[in-house]
Design an enzyme around this catalytic site. Sequence first.
Site, short mmCIF file in Angstrom:
data_model
loop_
_atom_site.label_atom_id
_atom_site.label_comp_id
_atom_site.label_asym_id
_atom_site.label_seq_id
_atom_site.Cartn_x
_atom_site.Cartn_y
_atom_site.Cartn_z
N GLY A 11 0.79 -1.39 0.15
CA GLY A 11 0.40 0.01 -0.26
C GLY A 11 1.28 1.55 0.11
O GLY A 11 0.57 2.36 0.55
N ALA A 12 2.12 1.27 -0.80
CA ALA A 12 3.30 2.40 -0.86
C ALA A 12 2.90 3.06 -0.97
O ALA A 12 3.21 4.40 -1.09
CB ALA A 12 4.58 1.35 -0.75
N GLY A 14 -0.88 4.64 -0.80
CA GLY A 14 -1.54 4.99 -0.30
C GLY A 14 -1.47 6.23 0.96
O GLY A 14 0.00 6.20 0.94
N ARG A 38 -0.79 -1.32 -5.59
CA ARG A 38 -1.74 -2.76 -6.37
C ARG A 38 -1.45 -3.12 -7.79
O ARG A 38 -1.39 -3.98 -8.15
CB ARG A 38 -3.76 -1.80 -6.73
CG ARG A 38 -4.55 -2.60 -6.83
CD ARG A 38 -5.76 -1.24 -8.03
NE ARG A 38 -5.99 -0.46 -6.55
CZ ARG A 38 -7.00 -1.44 -5.74
NH1 ARG A 38 -7.68 -2.00 -5.56
NH2 ARG A 38 -8.17 -0.54 -4.77
N HIS A 136 -13.55 11.07 9.96
CA HIS A 136 -12.37 10.35 9.41
C HIS A 136 -12.51 11.63 8.48
O HIS A 136 -14.02 12.14 8.15
CB HIS A 136 -12.58 9.26 9.11
CG HIS A 136 -11.82 8.65 10.44
ND1 HIS A 136 -12.38 8.36 11.24
CD2 HIS A 136 -10.52 8.07 10.67
CE1 HIS A 136 -10.88 7.75 12.20
NE2 HIS A 136 -10.56 8.25 11.52
N LYS A 140 -12.59 7.79 3.23
CA LYS A 140 -12.35 6.85 4.62
C LYS A 140 -13.34 6.01 3.98
O LYS A 140 -14.40 6.64 3.56
CB LYS A 140 -12.70 7.08 5.98
CG LYS A 140 -12.10 5.43 6.86
CD LYS A 140 -11.72 5.87 8.01
CE LYS A 140 -11.56 4.82 9.13
NZ LYS A 140 -10.83 4.02 8.62
#
Length: 230
Positions: A11-12, A14, A38, A136, A140
């Site tokens: 998920g680097a 994200g 992804r 949030h 989300k």
Amino acid sequence: MIQPLKIAVIGATGRTGSRVAALAATDPRFQLVARVDRARAEEFEDEAGAVRVAVDFTTPESCVRFAAACARRKTAFVTGTTGLTVVQRAQLAAAAKKVPVFAAPNFSRGMTLTLHLAAEAARRLPGYDAAIVETHHKGKKDAPSGTALRLAQAVREGRADDAAVPTASLRLADVVGEHALTFAGFDESLTLAHRAESRDAFARGALEAALWTVGKKPGLYDMLDMMGLR
Ligand code: NAD
């Protein structure tokens, strides 16, 4: 000299994973071997064998798939992904039979202490009404937040009952994460409130969890274990 810990961030690209990767890349305690997202998920099966720990901030579906890959490769797995179903939680627990798995809906130390205090307050304030408000950012995906669900669980543990804790979820602009738990009596109320000012609160906690988890026995761990609050 101590060797840096070989780590993969899943998920680097994200919101949260990008901060984990950025902090790991500049921290001499880590060697960032793989940035997975992804678009490059397929390559992880090989990369999992080249790292000692993988840190995941993705989606429930991919979280359990990466956990299984880590279990096959004997790589420790740390995840902050929330919104897992009962079945997905069982899949995570199955991976934890083979490797250490650290799963936390919130990696901040302040929030973890709040969970501890919530159980204590619920125990000491019998008969008070408890309710949670969480806020949030609009991106989300899950509601209530994983942290709000965990807070409600802490209240139930403190009260030793199964009653639901009313929870309101707000999705506003780019709020990083706010939780307030109120205990209301007839003449007073007590509110435990926590605000994450930046995603680095989660990213730093996840990296500390990665260091803590490597070398542990297979099992499911969380922030209460790491902070000695169990
Ligand atoms: P985001 O949408 O900004 O990023 C998601 C990342 O996952 C992206 O990099 C994307 O490429 C990747 N991804 C999605 N599907 C994938 C797949 N199949 N294979 C590989 N990579 C895939 O999300 P975010 O806001 O960073 O949140 C991610 C998760 O972390 C959510 O569940 C959120 O609730 C949770 N979260 C937890 C904490 C905590 O402290 N535990 C803090 C913040 C967010």
